[in-house]
Scaffold this active site. Structure first.
Site, PDB file in Angstrom:
ATOM      1  N   LYS A  13       0.841  -1.331  -0.057  1.00 21.08           N
ATOM      2  CA  LYS A  13       0.174   0.103   0.040  1.00 21.08           C
ATOM      3  C   LYS A  13       0.904   1.172   0.016  1.00 21.08           C
ATOM      4  O   LYS A  13       0.582   2.111  -0.748  1.00 21.08           O
ATOM      5  CB  LYS A  13      -1.082  -0.223   1.097  1.00 21.08           C
ATOM      6  CG  LYS A  13      -1.922  -1.249   1.277  1.00 21.08           C
ATOM      7  CD  LYS A  13      -2.914  -1.245   2.604  1.00 21.08           C
ATOM      8  CE  LYS A  13      -2.144  -1.239   3.720  1.00 21.08           C
ATOM      9  NZ  LYS A  13      -1.287  -2.470   3.922  1.00 21.08           N
ATOM     10  N   ARG A  88      -9.357   1.061   9.036  1.00 16.60           N
ATOM     11  CA  ARG A  88      -8.925  -0.181   9.317  1.00 16.60           C
ATOM     12  C   ARG A  88      -9.838  -1.191   9.632  1.00 16.60           C
ATOM     13  O   ARG A  88      -9.520  -2.288  10.216  1.00 16.60           O
ATOM     14  CB  ARG A  88      -7.613  -0.090  10.345  1.00 16.60           C
ATOM     15  CG  ARG A  88      -6.500  -0.844  10.502  1.00 16.60           C
ATOM     16  CD  ARG A  88      -5.674  -0.764   9.259  1.00 16.60           C
ATOM     17  NE  ARG A  88      -4.264  -1.290   9.876  1.00 16.60           N
ATOM     18  CZ  ARG A  88      -3.234  -0.490   9.341  1.00 16.60           C
ATOM     19  NH1 ARG A  88      -3.199   0.598   8.738  1.00 16.60           N
ATOM     20  NH2 ARG A  88      -2.072  -1.083   9.856  1.00 16.60           N
ATOM     21  N   ARG A 127      11.447  -5.429   4.643  1.00 14.20           N
ATOM     22  CA  ARG A 127      11.062  -3.950   4.391  1.00 14.20           C
ATOM     23  C   ARG A 127      12.235  -2.823   5.141  1.00 14.20           C
ATOM     24  O   ARG A 127      12.698  -3.051   6.125  1.00 14.20           O
ATOM     25  CB  ARG A 127       9.535  -3.654   5.006  1.00 14.20           C
ATOM     26  CG  ARG A 127       9.191  -2.318   5.053  1.00 14.20           C
ATOM     27  CD  ARG A 127       7.871  -1.582   5.011  1.00 14.20           C
ATOM     28  NE  ARG A 127       7.107  -2.317   6.041  1.00 14.20           N
ATOM     29  CZ  ARG A 127       5.706  -2.294   6.281  1.00 14.20           C
ATOM     30  NH1 ARG A 127       4.996  -1.939   5.304  1.00 14.20           N
ATOM     31  NH2 ARG A 127       5.344  -2.966   7.226  1.00 14.20           N
ATOM     32  N   ARG A 159      11.319  -1.463  10.599  1.00 16.14           N
ATOM     33  CA  ARG A 159      10.186  -0.718  11.461  1.00 16.14           C
ATOM     34  C   ARG A 159      10.255  -1.774  12.657  1.00 16.14           C
ATOM     35  O   ARG A 159      10.433  -3.089  12.470  1.00 16.14           O
ATOM     36  CB  ARG A 159       9.058  -0.908  10.678  1.00 16.14           C
ATOM     37  CG  ARG A 159       8.821   0.367  10.191  1.00 16.14           C
ATOM     38  CD  ARG A 159       7.380   0.359   9.016  1.00 16.14           C
ATOM     39  NE  ARG A 159       6.296  -0.167   9.815  1.00 16.14           N
ATOM     40  CZ  ARG A 159       4.918  -0.264   9.128  1.00 16.14           C
ATOM     41  NH1 ARG A 159       4.953   0.277   7.950  1.00 16.14           N
ATOM     42  NH2 ARG A 159       4.030  -0.841   9.773  1.00 16.14           N
ATOM     43  N   ARG A 170      -0.134  -8.518  13.525  1.00 11.96           N
ATOM     44  CA  ARG A 170      -0.869  -7.805  12.607  1.00 11.96           C
ATOM     45  C   ARG A 170      -1.424  -8.139  11.484  1.00 11.96           C
ATOM     46  O   ARG A 170      -2.698  -7.766  11.090  1.00 11.96           O
ATOM     47  CB  ARG A 170       0.575  -6.866  12.061  1.00 11.96           C
ATOM     48  CG  ARG A 170       0.753  -5.718  13.189  1.00 11.96           C
ATOM     49  CD  ARG A 170       2.080  -5.145  12.517  1.00 11.96           C
ATOM     50  NE  ARG A 170       2.021  -4.709  11.137  1.00 11.96           N
ATOM     51  CZ  ARG A 170       3.018  -4.529  10.510  1.00 11.96           C
ATOM     52  NH1 ARG A 170       4.277  -5.199  10.692  1.00 11.96           N
ATOM     53  NH2 ARG A 170       2.895  -3.713   9.377  1.00 11.96           N
TER      54      ARG A 170
HETATM   55  P1  ADP Z   1       2.164  -1.958   3.334  1.00 15.23           P
HETATM   56  O1  ADP Z   1       2.143  -0.277   2.874  1.00 15.23           O
HETATM   57  O2  ADP Z   1       0.968  -2.311   2.493  1.00 15.23           O
HETATM   58  O3  ADP Z   1       2.578  -2.330   4.655  1.00 15.23           O
HETATM   59  P2  ADP Z   1       4.538  -1.709   1.703  1.00 15.23           P
HETATM   60  O4  ADP Z   1       4.342  -0.773   0.821  1.00 15.23           O
HETATM   61  O5  ADP Z   1       5.499  -0.957   2.959  1.00 15.23           O
HETATM   62  O6  ADP Z   1       3.484  -2.276   2.414  1.00 15.23           O
HETATM   63  O7  ADP Z   1       5.466  -2.821   1.259  1.00 15.23           O
HETATM   64  C1  ADP Z   1       6.059  -3.908   2.234  1.00 15.23           C
HETATM   65  C2  ADP Z   1       7.625  -4.295   1.382  1.00 15.23           C
HETATM   66  O8  ADP Z   1       7.203  -5.091   0.190  1.00 15.23           O
HETATM   67  C3  ADP Z   1       8.628  -3.126   1.283  1.00 15.23           C
HETATM   68  O9  ADP Z   1       9.879  -3.744   1.722  1.00 15.23           O
HETATM   69  C4  ADP Z   1       8.269  -3.021  -0.232  1.00 15.23           C
HETATM   70  O10 ADP Z   1       9.351  -2.657  -0.885  1.00 15.23           O
HETATM   71  C5  ADP Z   1       8.017  -4.394  -0.763  1.00 15.23           C
HETATM   72  N1  ADP Z   1       7.100  -4.215  -2.107  1.00 15.23           N
HETATM   73  C6  ADP Z   1       6.012  -3.791  -2.282  1.00 15.23           C
HETATM   74  N2  ADP Z   1       5.622  -3.744  -3.414  1.00 15.23           N
HETATM   75  C7  ADP Z   1       6.411  -5.060  -3.898  1.00 15.23           C
HETATM   76  C8  ADP Z   1       6.221  -5.713  -5.237  1.00 15.23           C
HETATM   77  N3  ADP Z   1       5.287  -5.331  -6.209  1.00 15.23           N
HETATM   78  N4  ADP Z   1       7.067  -6.664  -5.220  1.00 15.23           N
HETATM   79  C9  ADP Z   1       8.005  -6.914  -4.410  1.00 15.23           C
HETATM   80  N5  ADP Z   1       8.135  -6.123  -3.179  1.00 15.23           N
HETATM   81  C10 ADP Z   1       7.223  -5.394  -2.976  1.00 15.23           C
HETATM   82  P1  AMP Z   2       0.863   0.961   8.873  1.00 14.60           P
HETATM   83  O1  AMP Z   2       1.985   1.580   8.637  1.00 14.60           O
HETATM   84  O2  AMP Z   2      -0.352   1.154   8.123  1.00 14.60           O
HETATM   85  O3  AMP Z   2       1.274  -0.693   8.705  1.00 14.60           O
HETATM   86  O4  AMP Z   2       0.266   1.024  10.464  1.00 14.60           O
HETATM   87  C1  AMP Z   2       1.265   0.566  11.490  1.00 14.60           C
HETATM   88  C2  AMP Z   2       0.533   0.543  12.758  1.00 14.60           C
HETATM   89  O5  AMP Z   2      -0.029   1.884  12.850  1.00 14.60           O
HETATM   90  C3  AMP Z   2      -0.646  -0.471  12.782  1.00 14.60           C
HETATM   91  O6  AMP Z   2      -0.338  -1.784  13.037  1.00 14.60           O
HETATM   92  C4  AMP Z   2      -1.538   0.186  14.173  1.00 14.60           C
HETATM   93  O7  AMP Z   2      -0.928   0.039  15.307  1.00 14.60           O
HETATM   94  C5  AMP Z   2      -1.401   1.607  13.769  1.00 14.60           C
HETATM   95  N1  AMP Z   2      -2.411   2.210  12.672  1.00 14.60           N
HETATM   96  C6  AMP Z   2      -2.113   2.570  11.692  1.00 14.60           C
HETATM   97  N2  AMP Z   2      -3.190   3.175  11.038  1.00 14.60           N
HETATM   98  C7  AMP Z   2      -4.327   2.806  11.926  1.00 14.60           C
HETATM   99  C8  AMP Z   2      -5.738   3.103  11.925  1.00 14.60           C
HETATM  100  N3  AMP Z   2      -6.348   3.250  10.607  1.00 14.60           N
HETATM  101  N4  AMP Z   2      -6.353   2.650  13.171  1.00 14.60           N
HETATM  102  C9  AMP Z   2      -5.610   2.189  14.244  1.00 14.60           C
HETATM  103  N5  AMP Z   2      -4.583   1.978  14.008  1.00 14.60           N
HETATM  104  C10 AMP Z   2      -3.686   2.384  12.896  1.00 14.60           C
END
Ligand code: ADP
Ligand code: AMP
Length: 216
Positions: A13, A88, A127, A159, A170
């Site tokens: 995302k 969420r 990541r 992270r 999660r």
């Molecule tokens: P989310 O926001 O849904 O938690 P991220 O955008 O942070 O996910 O992506 C999670 C990990 O996967 C990151 O390390 C990112 O670089 C990697 N990633 C995202 N899209 C792809 C893809 N299409 N192929 C391979 N790795 C990806």
């Molecule tokens: P994310 O960066 O989207 O993976 O979010 C990281 C963490 O932030 C989550 O695991 C939650 O603890 C908190 N968080 C992010 N967005 C929300 C939301 N809409 N509602 C509640 N907690 C959230």
């Protein structure tokens, strides 16, 4: 365009949000990013949120919704936005709908990034995020050995909530609380699903194609 991205943690995302928001010239609003900025800034909100984030749980709705309301009230979000990580759960989705109705607007599209759990775990395990510009990388898929951001030269960090046991929690929270949003938005007739497997650019291409009929 008022757009929401939904999908499990690790679906991509944040990665896609960077490109989609820039292509559509709308602000990307990530609740996770706002919470993390508050944690590193040592604010009261950050102290409260950290406790939940470290466990892999959702921050309470009251706090999250107030934060989103403030952000959506800013000028740059008036004509459109991309929400990443919010809503969420169904109560957050219902309140978002009411909030937007108060502003006289509504969501146009909810884009679901569809990817299987094995791939999500692989993505989260590698990541890395840039501490300076926020760009998201992957140690293997982007071949990041030096922990330096190729976009801005900043240092990359892992992270805290990408630890194995937190990731497990999660994913559970996603299934229990967030996945029901898919049928919620399908009933609202604004859900669009996109296959999020494959290279980043390919997923962006599919996402833009899926959004094309909705772009005004
Ligand atoms: P989310 O926001 O849904 O938690 P991220 O955008 O942070 O996910 O992506 C999670 C990990 O996967 C990151 O390390 C990112 O670089 C990697 N990633 C995202 N899209 C792809 C893809 N299409 N192929 C391979 N790795 C990806
Ligand atoms: P994310 O960066 O989207 O993976 O979010 C990281 C963490 O932030 C989550 O695991 C939650 O603890 C908190 N968080 C992010 N967005 C929300 C939301 N809409 N509602 C509640 N907690 C959230």
């Amino acid at each position: 365009m008022r757009l929401v991205l939904v999908g499990p943690p690790g679906a991509g995302k944040g990665t896609q949000a960077q490109f989609i928001a820039s292509n559509l010239s709308i602000p990307k609003i990530s609740t996770g990013d706002i919470f993390r900025a508050n944690v590193s800034g040592g604010t009261e909100l950050g102290k409260l949120a950290k406790e939940y984030m470290d466990r892999g749980d959702l921050v309470p709705d009251e706090v999250t919704i107030a934060m989103v309301r403030d952000r959506l009230s800013e000028d740059d979000a008036r004509d459109g936005f991309l929400l990443d990580g919010f809503p969420r759960n169904v109560p957050q989705a219902e309140i978002l709908k009411k909030m937007l109705a108060e502003f006289g607007v509504a969501l146009d599209v909810v884009l679901e990034l569809v990817v299987d759990e094995d791939e999500v775990v692989r993505r989260l395990a590698g990541r890395r995020t840039c501490g300076r510009c926020g760009r998201i990388w992957h140690v293997d898929f982007d071949d990041k050995k030096d922990d330096i951001c190729d976009a801005c030269g900043g240092s990359l960090y892992q992270r805290d909530d990408d630890k194995e046991e937190t990731v497990r929690r999660r994913l559970e929270v996603y299934q229990e609380q967030t996945a029901p949003l898919v049928s919620f938005y399908a009933e609202e007739k604004i859900l669009v699903g996109v296959d999020a497997a494959g290279p980043v650019e390919e997923v962006t291409r599919r996402a833009m194609e899926a959004l094309a009929p909705h772009v005004g």
